[in-house]
Design an enzyme around this catalytic site. Structure first.
Site, PDB file in Angstrom:
ATOM      1  N   ASP A  52       0.823  -1.207   0.000  1.00  0.00           N
ATOM      2  CA  ASP A  52       0.000   0.000   0.000  1.00  0.00           C
ATOM      3  C   ASP A  52       0.856   1.255   0.000  1.00  0.00           C
ATOM      4  OD1 ASP A  52      -2.177   1.533   2.494  1.00  0.00           O
ATOM      5  OD2 ASP A  52      -1.900   1.925   0.351  1.00  0.00           O
ATOM      6  N   ASP A  94      -1.679   5.587  -5.134  1.00  0.00           N
ATOM      7  CA  ASP A  94      -2.063   4.748  -3.991  1.00  0.00           C
ATOM      8  C   ASP A  94      -2.456   3.335  -4.408  1.00  0.00           C
ATOM      9  OD1 ASP A  94      -4.533   5.128  -1.298  1.00  0.00           O
ATOM     10  OD2 ASP A  94      -3.015   3.604  -1.732  1.00  0.00           O
TER      11      ASP A  94
HETATM   12  C1  LIG Z   1     -10.051  -4.411   4.334  1.00  0.00           C
HETATM   13  C2  LIG Z   1      -9.157  -3.276   3.843  1.00  0.00           C
HETATM   14  C3  LIG Z   1      -9.556  -1.951   3.961  1.00  0.00           C
HETATM   15  C4  LIG Z   1      -8.741  -0.937   3.501  1.00  0.00           C
HETATM   16  C5  LIG Z   1      -7.535  -1.235   2.917  1.00  0.00           C
HETATM   17  C6  LIG Z   1      -6.677  -0.184   2.391  1.00  0.00           C
HETATM   18  N1  LIG Z   1      -5.399  -0.379   2.126  1.00  0.00           N
HETATM   19  O1  LIG Z   1      -4.924   0.763   1.620  1.00  0.00           O
HETATM   20  C7  LIG Z   1      -5.948   1.617   1.552  1.00  0.00           C
HETATM   21  C8  LIG Z   1      -5.783   2.945   0.889  1.00  0.00           C
HETATM   22  C9  LIG Z   1      -6.598   4.036   1.484  1.00  0.00           C
HETATM   23  C10 LIG Z   1      -5.664   4.771   2.369  1.00  0.00           C
HETATM   24  O2  LIG Z   1      -6.023   4.494   3.664  1.00  0.00           O
HETATM   25  C11 LIG Z   1      -4.276   4.248   2.108  1.00  0.00           C
HETATM   26  N2  LIG Z   1      -4.381   3.360   0.954  1.00  0.00           N
HETATM   27  N3  LIG Z   1      -7.055   1.075   2.037  1.00  0.00           N
HETATM   28  C12 LIG Z   1      -7.131  -2.575   2.775  1.00  0.00           C
HETATM   29  C13 LIG Z   1      -7.948  -3.567   3.231  1.00  0.00           C
HETATM   30  F1  LIG Z   1      -7.607  -4.874   3.108  1.00  0.00           F
END
Ligand SMILES: Cc1ccc(-c2noc([C@H]3C[C@@H](O)CN3)n2)cc1F
Length: 327
Positions: free
Chosen positions: A33, A215
């Protein structure tokens, strides 16, 4: 000088991409991420009711960071928290001997239900790492000085395995030149400025550009409301559905390609990428891959955009920069 490559496996509808990571003596599947800076995973400390079906990190191989704890909330309000261990982490052959590994002692239901994912590996700037009282470095920051070149690359694909590389750029993965733009690290993100947008073959931009972040952890492409509105005005049956929380289109629609100007270069997202996924299995209404960035404060270039390009996250120079090339 370390270099490495790891697969990025798409989950259903490319909702996220998971990569194998060895932590201590377990191999876990993590969601890389670039929009956050914590490396956390389900662990033997997580309550069984929350961790059923997930791969678990066993901190017995690590050294606890006394008094350190973490607590993170993502853009969709999902959350996780826990304590911290220093342990060996290997990604595609690149080794961090003492990486801060954030073991979860509590996770929200979104993570419990996402059984394919064993946690996240943050690749944003360490300035937004949530460990207290002393923030720790991301995997990339930990290994950065040992890499042949302080870069990582993102090559996501629609409905197929892509890859992340660390320490090198693979010229066989893109065509044409890489266009670089400066990154503003003030918010801890890979933040850049997009010049403008247009739909289909038109060259008249549907709106000025603006501030955006790259992102990998976000599935869709969130753009200024005026740009999203103009884009969907060209699709028969498209509508903003408050109940669904965004634009929907008939799954039978053929959306126009979407063009983004960055660094004076135009990158095209195939229209098919914007026919994202049925609202629920069997529905003939699909959720749009482009949505409005209303309330976020900046645009988010998530996987719908990133799977159309080859992206270079470059921290090898005097200041960080992002590179984009056609795939
Ligand atoms: C269940 C779950 C929920 C959210 C996320 C998630 N991971 O990265 C992000 C985006 C949004 C910001 O927060 C940073 N990058 N969202 C992953 C999940 F597996």
């Amino acid at each position: 000088c370390q270099t490495g490559e790891v697969a990025a496996d798409p989950q259903l509808y490319d909702q996220s991409y998971l990569s194998p990571v060895t932590i201590g003596n377990s191999e876990l599947m993590l969601d890389f991420d670039t929009g956050s800076a914590d490396l956390w995973c389900f662990s033997t400390e997580s309550p069984a009711a929350q961790s059923a079906g997930h791969g678990l990190y066993n901190p017995s191989t690590g050294t606890e960071l006394d008094g350190a704890f973490w607590d993170i909330t993502y853009g969709d309000q999902s959350a996780a928290s826990g304590n911290v261990f220093a342990d060996k982490v290997v990604v595609g052959g690149v080794t961090a001997t003492k990486q801060a590994v954030e073991a979860a002692t509590s996770v929200s239901y979104e993570f419990t239900e996402d059984v394919a994912s064993d946690g996240l590996l943050g690749l944003a700037f360490s300035s937004i790492n949530t460990i207290l009282p002393q923030p720790q470095t991301t995997f990339f920051d930990t290994v950065r000085n040992s890499l042949a070149k302080a870069v990582f690359t993102v090559d996501l694909k629609k409905g197929a395995a892509g890859s992340y590389t660390f320490g090198y750029i693979d010229s066989s993965k893109y065509s044409g030149a890489i266009t670089y733009v400066p990154v503003n690290t003030a918010n801890g993100f890979w933040q850049f400025t997009a010049d403008g947008y247009s739909a289909g073959g038109s060259d008249s931009s549907t709106g000025r550009g603006g501030v955006a972040i790259a992102d990998t952890g976000t599935s869709l492409l969130y753009l200024p409301a005026s740009v999203a509105k103009a884009y969907y005005s060209g699709i028969q049956g498209a509508t903003f559905d408050f109940r669904q929380g965004g634009y929907t289109i008939p799954c039978s629609a053929t959306p126009p390609d979407f063009n983004v100007a960055i660094g004076g270069k135009t990158f095209t997202v195939p229209g098919s990428y914007i026919n994202y996924a049925p609202l629920r299995a069997g529905s003939s209404t699909c959720f749009g891959g482009i949505q409005a960035d209303t309330g976020i404060g900046f645009s988010i270039f998530g996987d719908v955009f990133l799977k159309a390009v080859y992206a270079v996250f470059d921290d090898s120079g005097s200041s960080p920069r992002l590179g984009f090339a056609a795939q």
